[in-house]
Design a protein around this motif. Structure first.
Motif, PDB file in Angstrom:
ATOM      1  N   GLY A   3     -20.352  -4.220   9.826  1.00 41.26           N
ATOM      2  CA  GLY A   3     -20.216  -3.079  10.717  1.00 41.26           C
ATOM      3  C   GLY A   3     -18.928  -2.318  10.484  1.00 41.26           C
ATOM      4  N   LEU A   4     -18.034  -2.853   9.645  1.00 44.70           N
ATOM      5  CA  LEU A   4     -16.804  -2.154   9.295  1.00 44.70           C
ATOM      6  C   LEU A   4     -17.047  -1.228   8.119  1.00 44.70           C
ATOM      7  CD1 LEU A   4     -14.132  -5.018   9.302  1.00 44.70           C
ATOM      8  CD2 LEU A   4     -14.320  -3.168  10.964  1.00 44.70           C
ATOM      9  N   ASP A   5     -16.350  -0.098   8.121  1.00 44.59           N
ATOM     10  CA  ASP A   5     -16.299   0.691   6.894  1.00 44.59           C
ATOM     11  C   ASP A   5     -15.625  -0.143   5.810  1.00 44.59           C
ATOM     12  OD1 ASP A   5     -17.480   2.921   8.028  1.00 44.59           O
ATOM     13  OD2 ASP A   5     -15.558   3.836   8.586  1.00 44.59           O
ATOM     14  N   PRO A   6     -15.886   0.153   4.546  1.00 44.29           N
ATOM     15  CA  PRO A   6     -15.205  -0.586   3.478  1.00 44.29           C
ATOM     16  C   PRO A   6     -13.691  -0.495   3.623  1.00 44.29           C
ATOM     17  CG  PRO A   6     -16.993   0.735   2.591  1.00 44.29           C
ATOM     18  CD  PRO A   6     -16.843   1.144   4.022  1.00 44.29           C
ATOM     19  N   PHE A   7     -13.006  -1.535   3.159  1.00 44.15           N
ATOM     20  CA  PHE A   7     -11.553  -1.583   3.275  1.00 44.15           C
ATOM     21  C   PHE A   7     -10.896  -0.350   2.677  1.00 44.15           C
ATOM     22  CE2 PHE A   7      -7.520  -2.822   1.112  1.00 44.15           C
ATOM     23  CZ  PHE A   7      -6.728  -2.917   2.241  1.00 44.15           C
ATOM     24  N   LEU A 194     -11.705   5.842  -1.648  1.00 45.00           N
ATOM     25  CA  LEU A 194     -10.866   4.870  -2.332  1.00 45.00           C
ATOM     26  C   LEU A 194     -11.610   3.550  -2.398  1.00 45.00           C
ATOM     27  CD1 LEU A 194      -7.903   4.557  -3.465  1.00 45.00           C
ATOM     28  CD2 LEU A 194      -7.299   3.608  -1.226  1.00 45.00           C
ATOM     29  N   GLY A 195     -11.564   2.900  -3.553  1.00 43.19           N
ATOM     30  CA  GLY A 195     -12.171   1.585  -3.681  1.00 43.19           C
ATOM     31  C   GLY A 195     -11.400   0.537  -2.900  1.00 43.19           C
ATOM     32  N   SER A 196     -12.021  -0.628  -2.724  1.00 41.80           N
ATOM     33  CA  SER A 196     -11.455  -1.688  -1.888  1.00 41.80           C
ATOM     34  C   SER A 196     -10.741  -2.773  -2.673  1.00 41.80           C
ATOM     35  CB  SER A 196     -12.570  -2.326  -1.050  1.00 41.80           C
ATOM     36  OG  SER A 196     -13.145  -1.387  -0.166  1.00 41.80           O
ATOM     37  N   PHE A 197     -10.708  -2.635  -4.012  1.00 42.19           N
ATOM     38  CA  PHE A 197     -10.163  -3.702  -4.840  1.00 42.19           C
ATOM     39  C   PHE A 197      -8.928  -3.191  -5.565  1.00 42.19           C
ATOM     40  CE2 PHE A 197     -14.555  -4.503  -3.949  1.00 42.19           C
ATOM     41  CZ  PHE A 197     -14.486  -5.797  -3.450  1.00 42.19           C
ATOM     42  N   GLY A 198      -7.761  -3.642  -5.068  1.00 44.40           N
ATOM     43  CA  GLY A 198      -6.498  -3.112  -5.530  1.00 44.40           C
ATOM     44  C   GLY A 198      -5.738  -4.092  -6.386  1.00 44.40           C
ATOM     45  N   ASN A 216      -8.869   3.821  -9.121  1.00 47.73           N
ATOM     46  CA  ASN A 216      -9.615   4.250  -7.935  1.00 47.73           C
ATOM     47  C   ASN A 216      -9.516   3.211  -6.819  1.00 47.73           C
ATOM     48  OD1 ASN A 216     -11.242   6.010  -6.393  1.00 47.73           O
ATOM     49  ND2 ASN A 216     -13.105   4.890  -6.941  1.00 47.73           N
ATOM     50  N   GLY A 217      -8.387   2.546  -6.766  1.00 48.21           N
ATOM     51  CA  GLY A 217      -8.133   1.555  -5.731  1.00 48.21           C
ATOM     52  C   GLY A 217      -6.654   1.547  -5.396  1.00 48.21           C
ATOM     53  N   PRO A 218      -6.283   0.852  -4.328  1.00 46.67           N
ATOM     54  CA  PRO A 218      -4.894   0.856  -3.877  1.00 46.67           C
ATOM     55  C   PRO A 218      -4.006  -0.025  -4.749  1.00 46.67           C
ATOM     56  CG  PRO A 218      -6.206  -0.571  -2.482  1.00 46.67           C
ATOM     57  CD  PRO A 218      -7.171   0.088  -3.422  1.00 46.67           C
ATOM     58  N   LYS A 240       0.369   9.501 -11.881  1.00 52.67           N
ATOM     59  CA  LYS A 240      -0.727  10.157 -11.168  1.00 52.67           C
ATOM     60  C   LYS A 240      -1.367   9.266 -10.106  1.00 52.67           C
ATOM     61  CE  LYS A 240      -1.989  13.240 -14.984  1.00 52.67           C
ATOM     62  NZ  LYS A 240      -3.052  13.619 -15.953  1.00 52.67           N
ATOM     63  N   ALA A 241      -1.136   7.952 -10.185  1.00 49.75           N
ATOM     64  CA  ALA A 241      -1.722   7.029  -9.212  1.00 49.75           C
ATOM     65  C   ALA A 241      -0.875   6.894  -7.950  1.00 49.75           C
ATOM     66  CB  ALA A 241      -1.918   5.660  -9.852  1.00 49.75           C
ATOM     67  N   VAL A 242       0.216   7.652  -7.834  1.00 50.41           N
ATOM     68  CA  VAL A 242       1.172   7.418  -6.758  1.00 50.41           C
ATOM     69  C   VAL A 242       0.563   7.616  -5.378  1.00 50.41           C
ATOM     70  CG1 VAL A 242       2.122   9.777  -6.659  1.00 50.41           C
ATOM     71  CG2 VAL A 242       3.578   7.800  -6.100  1.00 50.41           C
ATOM     72  N   ARG A 243      -0.439   8.474  -5.260  1.00 52.54           N
ATOM     73  CA  ARG A 243      -1.024   8.711  -3.930  1.00 52.54           C
ATOM     74  C   ARG A 243      -1.730   7.466  -3.393  1.00 52.54           C
ATOM     75  NH1 ARG A 243      -5.899  10.908  -1.693  1.00 52.54           N
ATOM     76  NH2 ARG A 243      -5.483  11.847   0.339  1.00 52.54           N
ATOM     77  N   ASN A 244      -2.090   6.547  -4.284  1.00 48.88           N
ATOM     78  CA  ASN A 244      -2.791   5.341  -3.850  1.00 48.88           C
ATOM     79  C   ASN A 244      -1.873   4.134  -3.732  1.00 48.88           C
ATOM     80  OD1 ASN A 244      -5.193   6.784  -3.794  1.00 48.88           O
ATOM     81  ND2 ASN A 244      -5.717   6.251  -5.895  1.00 48.88           N
ATOM     82  N   VAL A 245      -0.574   4.369  -3.800  1.00 50.11           N
ATOM     83  CA  VAL A 245       0.385   3.280  -3.707  1.00 50.11           C
ATOM     84  C   VAL A 245       0.649   2.930  -2.241  1.00 50.11           C
ATOM     85  CG1 VAL A 245       2.797   2.631  -4.131  1.00 50.11           C
ATOM     86  CG2 VAL A 245       1.478   3.777  -5.906  1.00 50.11           C
ATOM     87  N   VAL A 246       0.689   1.617  -1.976  1.00 49.27           N
ATOM     88  CA  VAL A 246       1.037   1.096  -0.653  1.00 49.27           C
ATOM     89  C   VAL A 246       2.339   0.313  -0.822  1.00 49.27           C
ATOM     90  CG1 VAL A 246       0.240  -0.235   1.339  1.00 49.27           C
ATOM     91  CG2 VAL A 246      -1.434   0.825  -0.192  1.00 49.27           C
ATOM     92  N   PRO A 247       3.486   0.968  -0.658  1.00 51.23           N
ATOM     93  CA  PRO A 247       4.757   0.277  -0.860  1.00 51.23           C
ATOM     94  C   PRO A 247       4.996  -0.758   0.240  1.00 51.23           C
ATOM     95  CG  PRO A 247       5.009   2.664  -0.992  1.00 51.23           C
ATOM     96  CD  PRO A 247       3.682   2.390  -0.382  1.00 51.23           C
ATOM     97  N   ASN A 248       5.401  -1.941  -0.182  1.00 46.67           N
ATOM     98  CA  ASN A 248       5.696  -2.999   0.776  1.00 46.67           C
ATOM     99  C   ASN A 248       7.204  -3.102   0.989  1.00 46.67           C
ATOM    100  OD1 ASN A 248       5.055  -5.595   2.291  1.00 46.67           O
ATOM    101  ND2 ASN A 248       6.487  -6.312   0.746  1.00 46.67           N
TER     102      ASN A 248
END
Length: 281
Positions: A3-7, A194-198, A216-218, A240-248
């Motif tokens: 029932g959740l949208d993909p990650f 965005l894909g779910s497999f980063g 195409n993933g985080p 070019k992938a910077v928009r999908n970066v999740v900095p920790n």
């Protein structure tokens, strides 16, 4: 189905709304001491609840490090369960940093522990190790897909020892890290937004233009703050992938201690710096 949208869909939405920041929950002994807390379950619970209270309603992702909870046994895992549930209730996505990796039924059991919607430790995503062969992750990939969850696969990590495996060259001339990235691109093919497999890719690694990070993933990027990388470094590292970066950021936020307002302010400063760095002019 969960029932959740993909990650990947949920992560893109959270990053756009809250900024692309992941705050680590790393209650190691030295940090508990800096906070004036005892190195026991009570200190662990106070630390974790304070971080969740401070930032879970405003950052995109929280990333508890499972090892620092597991070291207290079942009572520590109970604190982890509660922290995960409370963080998700407040609107943060939870990435469980457990770096699991095994084969067959054992990998399937790890996946059920962290990625099945009925598990007390259900998290939005899990960090995993592919170094028993990428195919060994299949049970986790399948469980994640079935439950609207995701994975972050170790690819180009920031620790100096990682290179001896990740930069090793296969008989086909491609490095191990490049092979992992190619597998992830295949997992995410056709997914939108965005894909779910980063992949886990260190922000401290400098120019990575020789690698195709557009999977195409985080891209979960440790290294901002205490490890020396800054938000301003991100475009040069990720291109070019910077928009999908999740900095920790972990210590850079957590060093502000047990003060909820100070933790919140630190997280908001990092979030704004990162948003400014990764947003096209």
């Amino acid at each position: 189905m969960s029932g959740l949208d993909p990650f990947g869909t949920r992560l893109r939405r959270a990053m756009d709304a809250r900024g692309p920041l992941c705050v680590g929950i790393d209650p190691h002994a030295s940090l508990l001491a800096e906070w004036g807390l005892n190195d026991d379950v009570a200190g662990l619970e106070r630390f974790s609840r304070t971080v969740v209270e401070a930032v879970a309603d405003r950052v995109a992702v929280l990333k508890p490090q499972s090892a620092f909870f597991e070291r207290f046994g079942s009572r520590g895992v109970a604190v982890l369960e509660k922290s995960v549930a409370e963080a998700r209730e407040a609107g943060a996505l939870v990435v469980m940093d457990a770096k699991r990796g095994d084969i067959g039924s054992t990998m399937a059991a790890y996946a059920e522990s962290f990625l099945h919607r009925d598990s007390p430790l259900f998290s939005d995503a899990l960090t995993v190790s592919p170094y028993l062969g990428y195919g060994s992750l299949s049970p986790a990939v399948e469980t994640a897909r079935e439950n609207g969850a995701g994975l972050f696969v170790l690819a180009l990590t920031s620790n100096p020892e990682g290179g001896e495996v990740q930069h090793a060259v296969r008989p086909d001339g491609r490095s191990v890290a490049a092979t992992v990235l190619a597998h992830l691109a295949a997992e995410n093919a056709g997914e939108a937004p965005l894909g779910s497999f980063g992949a886990v890719v260190g922000a401290t690694l400098g120019d990575l233009s020789s690698y195709d990070l557009e999977i195409n993933g985080p891209l979960l990027a440790p290294g901002i703050g205490a490890q020396g990388a800054t938000a301003a470094d991100l475009p040069a590292v990720f291109g070019k992938a910077v928009r999908n970066v999740v900095p920790n950021v972990s210590r850079g936020v957590l060093r502000h201690g047990a003060d909820v307002v100070a933790l919140r302010d630190a997280a908001e400063r990092y979030a704004e710096e990162i948003r400014a760095a990764v947003t096209p002019a």
